[in-house]
Design a protein around this motif. Structure first.
Motif, PDB file in Angstrom:
ATOM      1  N   MET A   1       0.839  -1.217   0.000  1.00 32.63           N
ATOM      2  CA  MET A   1       0.000   0.000   0.000  1.00 32.63           C
ATOM      3  C   MET A   1       0.866   1.257   0.000  1.00 32.63           C
ATOM      4  SD  MET A   1      -3.180   1.148  -0.065  1.00 32.63           S
ATOM      5  CE  MET A   1      -4.465   0.103   0.587  1.00 32.63           C
ATOM      6  N   ALA A   2       1.920   1.243   0.843  1.00 34.81           N
ATOM      7  CA  ALA A   2       2.806   2.410   0.910  1.00 34.81           C
ATOM      8  C   ALA A   2       3.409   2.705  -0.467  1.00 34.81           C
ATOM      9  CB  ALA A   2       3.917   2.170   1.934  1.00 34.81           C
ATOM     10  N   GLU A   3       3.815   1.612  -1.139  1.00 31.67           N
ATOM     11  CA  GLU A   3       4.397   1.744  -2.466  1.00 31.67           C
ATOM     12  C   GLU A   3       3.380   2.322  -3.458  1.00 31.67           C
ATOM     13  OE1 GLU A   3       6.399  -1.444  -5.425  1.00 31.67           O
ATOM     14  OE2 GLU A   3       6.347  -1.970  -3.295  1.00 31.67           O
ATOM     15  N   GLU A   4       2.142   1.844  -3.370  1.00 33.96           N
ATOM     16  CA  GLU A   4       1.113   2.307  -4.301  1.00 33.96           C
ATOM     17  C   GLU A   4       0.707   3.759  -4.043  1.00 33.96           C
ATOM     18  OE1 GLU A   4      -0.545   1.107  -7.241  1.00 33.96           O
ATOM     19  OE2 GLU A   4       0.683  -0.666  -7.050  1.00 33.96           O
ATOM     20  N   LEU A   5       0.842   4.217  -2.789  1.00 33.54           N
ATOM     21  CA  LEU A   5       0.474   5.613  -2.496  1.00 33.54           C
ATOM     22  C   LEU A   5       1.250   6.574  -3.378  1.00 33.54           C
ATOM     23  CD1 LEU A   5       0.097   5.715   1.399  1.00 33.54           C
ATOM     24  CD2 LEU A   5      -1.638   6.416  -0.250  1.00 33.54           C
ATOM     25  N   SER A   6       2.505   6.204  -3.681  1.00 37.19           N
ATOM     26  CA  SER A   6       3.279   7.073  -4.569  1.00 37.19           C
ATOM     27  C   SER A   6       3.372   6.494  -5.982  1.00 37.19           C
ATOM     28  CB  SER A   6       4.680   7.308  -3.991  1.00 37.19           C
ATOM     29  OG  SER A   6       5.254   6.073  -3.656  1.00 37.19           O
ATOM     30  N   GLY A   7       2.788   5.319  -6.197  1.00 37.99           N
ATOM     31  CA  GLY A   7       2.821   4.705  -7.540  1.00 37.99           C
ATOM     32  C   GLY A   7       1.472   4.702  -8.210  1.00 37.99           C
ATOM     33  N   THR A   8       0.588   5.621  -7.786  1.00 37.68           N
ATOM     34  CA  THR A   8      -0.739   5.648  -8.383  1.00 37.68           C
ATOM     35  C   THR A   8      -0.660   6.104  -9.831  1.00 37.68           C
ATOM     36  OG1 THR A   8      -1.073   7.861  -7.495  1.00 37.68           O
ATOM     37  CG2 THR A   8      -2.067   6.044  -6.260  1.00 37.68           C
ATOM     38  N   LEU A   9      -1.660   5.689 -10.592  1.00 39.16           N
ATOM     39  CA  LEU A   9      -1.748   6.050 -12.005  1.00 39.16           C
ATOM     40  C   LEU A   9      -2.547   7.332 -12.111  1.00 39.16           C
ATOM     41  CD1 LEU A   9      -1.189   5.160 -14.924  1.00 39.16           C
ATOM     42  CD2 LEU A   9      -3.320   3.856 -14.838  1.00 39.16           C
ATOM     43  N   GLU A  10      -1.825   8.433 -12.284  1.00 42.28           N
ATOM     44  CA  GLU A  10      -2.514   9.715 -12.230  1.00 42.28           C
ATOM     45  C   GLU A  10      -2.988  10.177 -13.597  1.00 42.28           C
ATOM     46  OE1 GLU A  10      -0.617  12.669  -9.899  1.00 42.28           O
ATOM     47  OE2 GLU A  10      -2.224  14.130 -10.245  1.00 42.28           O
ATOM     48  N   ARG A  11      -2.087  10.191 -14.555  1.00 40.69           N
ATOM     49  CA  ARG A  11      -2.543  10.564 -15.901  1.00 40.69           C
ATOM     50  C   ARG A  11      -1.732   9.802 -16.934  1.00 40.69           C
ATOM     51  NH1 ARG A  11       0.193  15.117 -14.113  1.00 40.69           N
ATOM     52  NH2 ARG A  11      -1.766  15.985 -13.388  1.00 40.69           N
ATOM     53  N   THR A  12      -2.339   9.620 -18.102  1.00 39.06           N
ATOM     54  CA  THR A  12      -1.630   8.931 -19.172  1.00 39.06           C
ATOM     55  C   THR A  12      -1.667   9.796 -20.420  1.00 39.06           C
ATOM     56  OG1 THR A  12      -3.568   7.782 -20.103  1.00 39.06           O
ATOM     57  CG2 THR A  12      -2.427   6.710 -18.272  1.00 39.06           C
ATOM     58  N   SER A  13      -0.759   9.516 -21.329  1.00 36.65           N
ATOM     59  CA  SER A  13      -0.741  10.231 -22.601  1.00 36.65           C
ATOM     60  C   SER A  13      -0.197   9.288 -23.665  1.00 36.65           C
ATOM     61  CB  SER A  13       0.132  11.482 -22.465  1.00 36.65           C
ATOM     62  OG  SER A  13       0.196  12.139 -23.710  1.00 36.65           O
ATOM     63  N   PHE A  14      -1.096   8.531 -24.261  1.00 38.07           N
ATOM     64  CA  PHE A  14      -0.697   7.551 -25.276  1.00 38.07           C
ATOM     65  C   PHE A  14      -1.310   7.962 -26.606  1.00 38.07           C
ATOM     66  CE2 PHE A  14      -1.126   4.860 -21.306  1.00 38.07           C
ATOM     67  CZ  PHE A  14       0.241   4.780 -21.058  1.00 38.07           C
ATOM     68  N   THR A  15      -0.937   9.140 -27.060  1.00 40.46           N
ATOM     69  CA  THR A  15      -1.626   9.725 -28.215  1.00 40.46           C
ATOM     70  C   THR A  15      -1.498   8.852 -29.469  1.00 40.46           C
ATOM     71  OG1 THR A  15       0.338  11.079 -28.449  1.00 40.46           O
ATOM     72  CG2 THR A  15      -1.598  12.128 -27.478  1.00 40.46           C
ATOM     73  N   HIS A  16      -0.471   8.005 -29.521  1.00 39.83           N
ATOM     74  CA  HIS A  16      -0.336   7.116 -30.688  1.00 39.83           C
ATOM     75  C   HIS A  16      -1.481   6.100 -30.749  1.00 39.83           C
ATOM     76  CE1 HIS A  16       1.396   4.894 -27.345  1.00 39.83           C
ATOM     77  NE2 HIS A  16       1.127   3.795 -28.024  1.00 39.83           N
ATOM     78  N   LEU A  17      -2.237   5.956 -29.634  1.00 39.95           N
ATOM     79  CA  LEU A  17      -3.346   4.988 -29.616  1.00 39.95           C
ATOM     80  C   LEU A  17      -4.630   5.566 -30.195  1.00 39.95           C
ATOM     81  CD1 LEU A  17      -2.944   3.261 -26.137  1.00 39.95           C
ATOM     82  CD2 LEU A  17      -2.362   2.360 -28.393  1.00 39.95           C
ATOM     83  N   GLY A  18      -4.612   6.851 -30.529  1.00 37.77           N
ATOM     84  CA  GLY A  18      -5.806   7.400 -31.168  1.00 37.77           C
ATOM     85  C   GLY A  18      -6.209   8.740 -30.598  1.00 37.77           C
ATOM     86  N   VAL A  19      -7.414   9.129 -30.968  1.00 34.62           N
ATOM     87  CA  VAL A  19      -7.955  10.402 -30.513  1.00 34.62           C
ATOM     88  C   VAL A  19      -8.157  10.327 -29.006  1.00 34.62           C
ATOM     89  CG1 VAL A  19      -9.904  12.010 -30.697  1.00 34.62           C
ATOM     90  CG2 VAL A  19      -9.087  10.781 -32.723  1.00 34.62           C
ATOM     91  N   THR A  20      -7.617  11.307 -28.315  1.00 30.00           N
ATOM     92  CA  THR A  20      -7.555  11.236 -26.857  1.00 30.00           C
ATOM     93  C   THR A  20      -8.700  11.984 -26.206  1.00 30.00           C
ATOM     94  OG1 THR A  20      -5.162  11.191 -27.080  1.00 30.00           O
ATOM     95  CG2 THR A  20      -6.028  11.714 -24.892  1.00 30.00           C
ATOM     96  N   HIS A  21      -9.307  11.340 -25.229  1.00 29.35           N
ATOM     97  CA  HIS A  21     -10.318  12.016 -24.411  1.00 29.35           C
ATOM     98  C   HIS A  21      -9.928  11.798 -22.960  1.00 29.35           C
ATOM     99  CE1 HIS A  21     -14.266  13.239 -22.801  1.00 29.35           C
ATOM    100  NE2 HIS A  21     -14.067  12.238 -21.960  1.00 29.35           N
ATOM    101  N   THR A  22      -9.672  12.885 -22.253  1.00 38.98           N
ATOM    102  CA  THR A  22      -9.324  12.765 -20.844  1.00 38.98           C
ATOM    103  C   THR A  22     -10.551  13.088 -20.015  1.00 38.98           C
ATOM    104  OG1 THR A  22      -7.096  13.465 -21.401  1.00 38.98           O
ATOM    105  CG2 THR A  22      -7.691  13.502 -19.076  1.00 38.98           C
ATOM    106  N   GLY A  23     -11.123  12.068 -19.398  1.00 33.87           N
ATOM    107  CA  GLY A  23     -12.280  12.273 -18.531  1.00 33.87           C
ATOM    108  C   GLY A  23     -11.812  12.601 -17.126  1.00 33.87           C
ATOM    109  N   LYS A  24     -12.751  12.685 -16.226  1.00 34.08           N
ATOM    110  CA  LYS A  24     -12.350  12.942 -14.851  1.00 34.08           C
ATOM    111  C   LYS A  24     -11.557  11.753 -14.307  1.00 34.08           C
ATOM    112  CE  LYS A  24     -16.521  14.020 -13.594  1.00 34.08           C
ATOM    113  NZ  LYS A  24     -17.200  14.264 -14.895  1.00 34.08           N
ATOM    114  N   VAL A  25     -11.981  10.554 -14.654  1.00 30.11           N
ATOM    115  CA  VAL A  25     -11.366   9.365 -14.061  1.00 30.11           C
ATOM    116  C   VAL A  25     -10.637   8.507 -15.084  1.00 30.11           C
ATOM    117  CG1 VAL A  25     -11.886   7.189 -12.879  1.00 30.11           C
ATOM    118  CG2 VAL A  25     -12.996   9.311 -12.148  1.00 30.11           C
ATOM    119  N   ARG A  26     -11.171   8.460 -16.299  1.00 30.18           N
ATOM    120  CA  ARG A  26     -10.591   7.559 -17.282  1.00 30.18           C
ATOM    121  C   ARG A  26     -10.055   8.301 -18.485  1.00 30.18           C
ATOM    122  NH1 ARG A  26     -15.592   4.156 -17.453  1.00 30.18           N
ATOM    123  NH2 ARG A  26     -16.333   6.129 -16.611  1.00 30.18           N
ATOM    124  N   ASP A  27      -8.981   7.764 -19.043  1.00 32.15           N
ATOM    125  CA  ASP A  27      -8.409   8.310 -20.263  1.00 32.15           C
ATOM    126  C   ASP A  27      -8.762   7.361 -21.397  1.00 32.15           C
ATOM    127  OD1 ASP A  27      -7.276  10.247 -18.659  1.00 32.15           O
ATOM    128  OD2 ASP A  27      -5.332   9.246 -18.553  1.00 32.15           O
TER     129      ASP A  27
END
Ligand SMILES: Nc1ncnc2c1ncn2[C@@H]1O[C@H](COP(=O)(O)OP(=O)(O)O)[C@@H](O)[C@H]1O
Ligand SMILES: [Mg+2]
Length: 310
Positions: A1-27
């Protein structure tokens, strides 16, 4: 848990995968009719992103995918495959631009929630007439549908008549997805009750593809739903106490106690609150899926990057 507190998935940017939509929770990344959806660990409440919660994306994804499977006989859904605990590939659909909210109880502290409106004197919510004398967390005579608008800055309750009048949806499509919403809610209620839980309320999104209606987005997750423990419902309700919730309502309450209801600067989330919230998401995932929650050796951010980075 301690490790995950600083290893959370906050934002992604994989623009090569297509048109990007950044929602509140999901990209989302859309290409060739396929939507790759990354469930991040971002926590939203009151329509705002308020921090990250360890393991949240994984828990959310597990819960949604369980329900897609458990409701596939009612309506087809967008899920194609699950290449990572935080990621799905889904059919890209044309959005039905309303959210279909079904509620079996009167509760909630957000501005669109039933209790918040009722307490401030409102008796008509999204075309439903509410009787006098209801108490917080009381069960309604029967589940009601309170649609909200989508694609507006803040959600707004809207009646069937106004949604059709404003040209947001046709009458026949509205009635079709309204029926589906009640059928899905009945299934959710039944399965939750086998697990000792009450499905209090939830929100569905639908899309259209090739003339067919698909269930999209997420289903019966703690982000889109409220869950209470069934065994303590009656006594807590009689005593006028808060329900034991397996959702994000305790977190919403934490913000409200600090004077935040969505406007202005939110207070920063301390780690103990993040951990307590993670524990609720994980407990719900285990309860719903009936499987132990497995943390992977890698953090979410490392795993997702190695899967999707170009
Ligand atoms: N199969 C799909 N086709 C088209 N749009 C979808 C599909 N599934 C989900 N979406 C959209 O993707 C977004 C998911 O990200 P989310 O973080 O929930 O965004 P939001 O902040 O808009 O709630 C939502 O806007 C949802 O409507
Ligand atoms: Mg959403």
């Amino acid at each position: 848990m301690a490790e995950e507190l600083s290893g959370t998935l906050e934002r992604t940017s994989f623009t090569h995968l297509g048109v990007t939509h950044t929602g509140k929770v999901r990209d989302s990344y859309v290409s060739g009719g396929v939507r790759t959806i990354v469930s991040s660990d971002r926590q939203s409440a009151f329509d705002r992103v308020l921090g990250t919660i360890p393991f949240k994306g994984q828990a959310l994804n597990a819960i949604a995918n369980f329900w897609f499977d458990a409701t596939a006989d009612i309506v087809p859904n967008h899920l194609l495959e699950v290449p990572d605990p935080n990621v799905i590939r889904a059919r890209e659909c044309e959005l039905v631009t309303l959210e279909f909210v079904v509620r079996a109880y009167i509760t909630g502290v957000t501005k669109t929630s039933l209790w918040f409106n009722y307490e401030s004197g409102e008796r008509e919510v999204a075309g439903n007439r509410l009787p006098e004398g209801l108490r917080k967390n009381q069960r309604l005579q029967q589940p009601i549908l309170t649609p909200t608008t989508k694609l507006e800055e803040h959600d707004r309750n809207i009646s069937r008549a106004d949604a059709i009048g404003e040209g947001l949806i046709t009458a026949s499509l509205f009635d079709r997805v309204a029926d589906l919403s009640f059928a899905l809610f009945a299934r959710g209620t039944e399965v939750a009750s086998e697990r000792g839980l009450i499905l209090v309320d939830t929100k569905y999104e639908f899309g259209v593809l090739g003339g067919d209606v698909f269930l999209i987005d997420e289903v019966h997750t703690p982000d889109s739903s409220r869950y209470w423990y069934a065994d303590t419902y009656e006594s807590l309700f009689e005593d006028g106490k808060d329900q034991r919730a397996l959702d994000k309502e305790p977190l919403r309450e934490w913000f409200v106690e600090r004077g935040f209801r969505g406007d202005g600067t939110p207070p920063a989330l301390p780690d103990d609150v993040r951990v307590a919230t993670a524990a609720r998401y994980i407990a719900l995932a285990e309860e719903i899926t009936q499987r132990p929650f497995e943390a992977t050796p890698d953090t979410a951010v490392d795993r997702v990057n190695s899967l999707l980075a170009g």
